[in-house]
Design a protein around this motif. Structure first.
Motif, PDB file in Angstrom:
ATOM      1  N   ASP A  70      -2.948  -5.343 -19.969  1.00  0.00           N
ATOM      2  CA  ASP A  70      -2.945  -6.793 -19.983  1.00  0.00           C
ATOM      3  C   ASP A  70      -3.954  -7.330 -18.972  1.00  0.00           C
ATOM      4  O   ASP A  70      -4.614  -6.579 -18.252  1.00  0.00           O
ATOM      5  CB  ASP A  70      -1.540  -7.319 -19.667  1.00  0.00           C
ATOM      6  N   ARG A  71      -4.068  -8.652 -18.902  1.00  0.00           N
ATOM      7  CA  ARG A  71      -5.084  -9.267 -18.058  1.00  0.00           C
ATOM      8  C   ARG A  71      -4.842  -8.994 -16.582  1.00  0.00           C
ATOM      9  O   ARG A  71      -5.780  -8.718 -15.826  1.00  0.00           O
ATOM     10  CB  ARG A  71      -5.109 -10.781 -18.312  1.00  0.00           C
ATOM     11  N   LEU A  72      -3.574  -9.064 -16.158  1.00  0.00           N
ATOM     12  CA  LEU A  72      -3.273  -8.828 -14.745  1.00  0.00           C
ATOM     13  C   LEU A  72      -3.616  -7.404 -14.352  1.00  0.00           C
ATOM     14  O   LEU A  72      -4.201  -7.159 -13.282  1.00  0.00           O
ATOM     15  CB  LEU A  72      -1.796  -9.128 -14.466  1.00  0.00           C
ATOM     16  N   THR A  73      -3.266  -6.438 -15.215  1.00  0.00           N
ATOM     17  CA  THR A  73      -3.580  -5.037 -14.922  1.00  0.00           C
ATOM     18  C   THR A  73      -5.089  -4.821 -14.858  1.00  0.00           C
ATOM     19  O   THR A  73      -5.595  -4.127 -13.969  1.00  0.00           O
ATOM     20  CB  THR A  73      -2.963  -4.119 -15.982  1.00  0.00           C
ATOM     21  N   ARG A  74      -5.828  -5.426 -15.804  1.00  0.00           N
ATOM     22  CA  ARG A  74      -7.287  -5.284 -15.777  1.00  0.00           C
ATOM     23  C   ARG A  74      -7.878  -5.903 -14.511  1.00  0.00           C
ATOM     24  O   ARG A  74      -8.814  -5.354 -13.919  1.00  0.00           O
ATOM     25  CB  ARG A  74      -7.893  -5.936 -17.021  1.00  0.00           C
ATOM     26  N   PHE A  75      -7.314  -7.041 -14.092  1.00  0.00           N
ATOM     27  CA  PHE A  75      -7.818  -7.691 -12.881  1.00  0.00           C
ATOM     28  C   PHE A  75      -7.570  -6.820 -11.648  1.00  0.00           C
ATOM     29  O   PHE A  75      -8.458  -6.644 -10.800  1.00  0.00           O
ATOM     30  CB  PHE A  75      -7.149  -9.053 -12.713  1.00  0.00           C
ATOM     31  N   VAL A  76      -6.352  -6.248 -11.550  1.00  0.00           N
ATOM     32  CA  VAL A  76      -6.034  -5.403 -10.397  1.00  0.00           C
ATOM     33  C   VAL A  76      -6.908  -4.151 -10.398  1.00  0.00           C
ATOM     34  O   VAL A  76      -7.412  -3.728  -9.340  1.00  0.00           O
ATOM     35  CB  VAL A  76      -4.536  -5.034 -10.418  1.00  0.00           C
ATOM     36  N   LEU A  77      -7.108  -3.539 -11.558  1.00  0.00           N
ATOM     37  CA  LEU A  77      -7.947  -2.334 -11.625  1.00  0.00           C
ATOM     38  C   LEU A  77      -9.394  -2.648 -11.269  1.00  0.00           C
ATOM     39  O   LEU A  77     -10.048  -1.876 -10.559  1.00  0.00           O
ATOM     40  CB  LEU A  77      -7.870  -1.725 -13.032  1.00  0.00           C
ATOM     41  N   ARG A  78      -9.909  -3.800 -11.754  1.00  0.00           N
ATOM     42  CA  ARG A  78     -11.269  -4.191 -11.409  1.00  0.00           C
ATOM     43  C   ARG A  78     -11.410  -4.442  -9.922  1.00  0.00           C
ATOM     44  O   ARG A  78     -12.388  -4.049  -9.299  1.00  0.00           O
ATOM     45  CB  ARG A  78     -11.645  -5.467 -12.199  1.00  0.00           C
TER      46      ARG A  78
END
Length: 216
Positions: A70-78
């Motif tokens: 999801d968007r939050l996971t992608r943001f944290v990984l980035r």
């Protein structure tokens, strides 16, 4: 004109029958695709290729695709990939520093039992929770008074050096690539420590001597 007879033991096709040769590598006794049986025919009740009973879902050739984050996971990984290697240990150190600062500024050794923030279990039942006395023990540790710290929460003081070493080893490896000796703690030791903590939490609330000395 006479024809040369074929091998005696080779079966001859019946008149009018259509003879189909099996593919290369297959023949009588050879297993078909997937090891189902002769000529690739599966046993009764199984799907083609011996993949399983008919009607069962089969695994796709390339495997199941991984779910999209999801968007939050992608943001944290980035954020984690782009941040310097010392950012996460520094954030963890900041959390530890906040806890120590709270213990130093609040002086829990002279706070009232109902002072905010307070332990809801102790306020409503009068019982010591498993971590009751830990903040006061930390305050005494920061003031180099280990006997008083152990009086308020012995197991917390006992575990503190191990927790500190684990944190330093992890943070040093993450930030600077240090390779400190690994502290190996078996599951039996961890289970024994948790069992001792549970027993300590029960004994400190018993209203008889000498257990009353553990009440804080």
């Amino acid at each position: 004109m006479t024809s040369v007879p074929g091998p005696v033991n080779q079966p001859q096709p019946a008149p009018g029958a259509v003879h189909t040769a099996p593919p290369d590598g297959f023949g009588p006794g050879d297993s078909g695709p997937g090891g189902a049986g002769p000529h690739g025919f599966a046993p009764a009740g199984f799907g083609p290729g011996g993949s399983g009973p008919e009607g069962w879902p089969t695994t796709p050739p390339g495997g199941y695709p991984a779910p999209e984050p999801d968007r939050l996971t992608r943001f944290v990984l980035r954020l984690y990939e782009r941040s310097p290697r010392w950012a996460v240990p520094l954030a963890a150190l900041g959390c530890v520093g906040i806890g120590m600062s709270y213990a130093m500024l609040s002086n829990p050794t002279h706070a009232d039992p109902d002072a905010a923030p307070t332990c809801l279990l102790k306020l409503t039942t009068g019982l010591d929770c498993p971590g009751c006395g830990g903040t006061r023990a930390l305050w005494y540790v920061l003031h180099a008074d280990l006997p008083a710290a152990a009086r308020h929460h012995f197991l917390f003081v006992f575990a503190l050096p191990f927790l500190a070493y684990l944190f330093v080893a992890w943070a040093g490896n993450q930030a600077f690539g240090w390779r400190l000796p690994e502290l190996r703690i078996s599951s039996k030791v961890i289970g024994g420590f948790l069992g001792a903590w549970l027993a300590f939490s029960v004994l400190r609330n018993l209203p008889w001597a000498p257990f009353t000395s553990l009440y804080v």
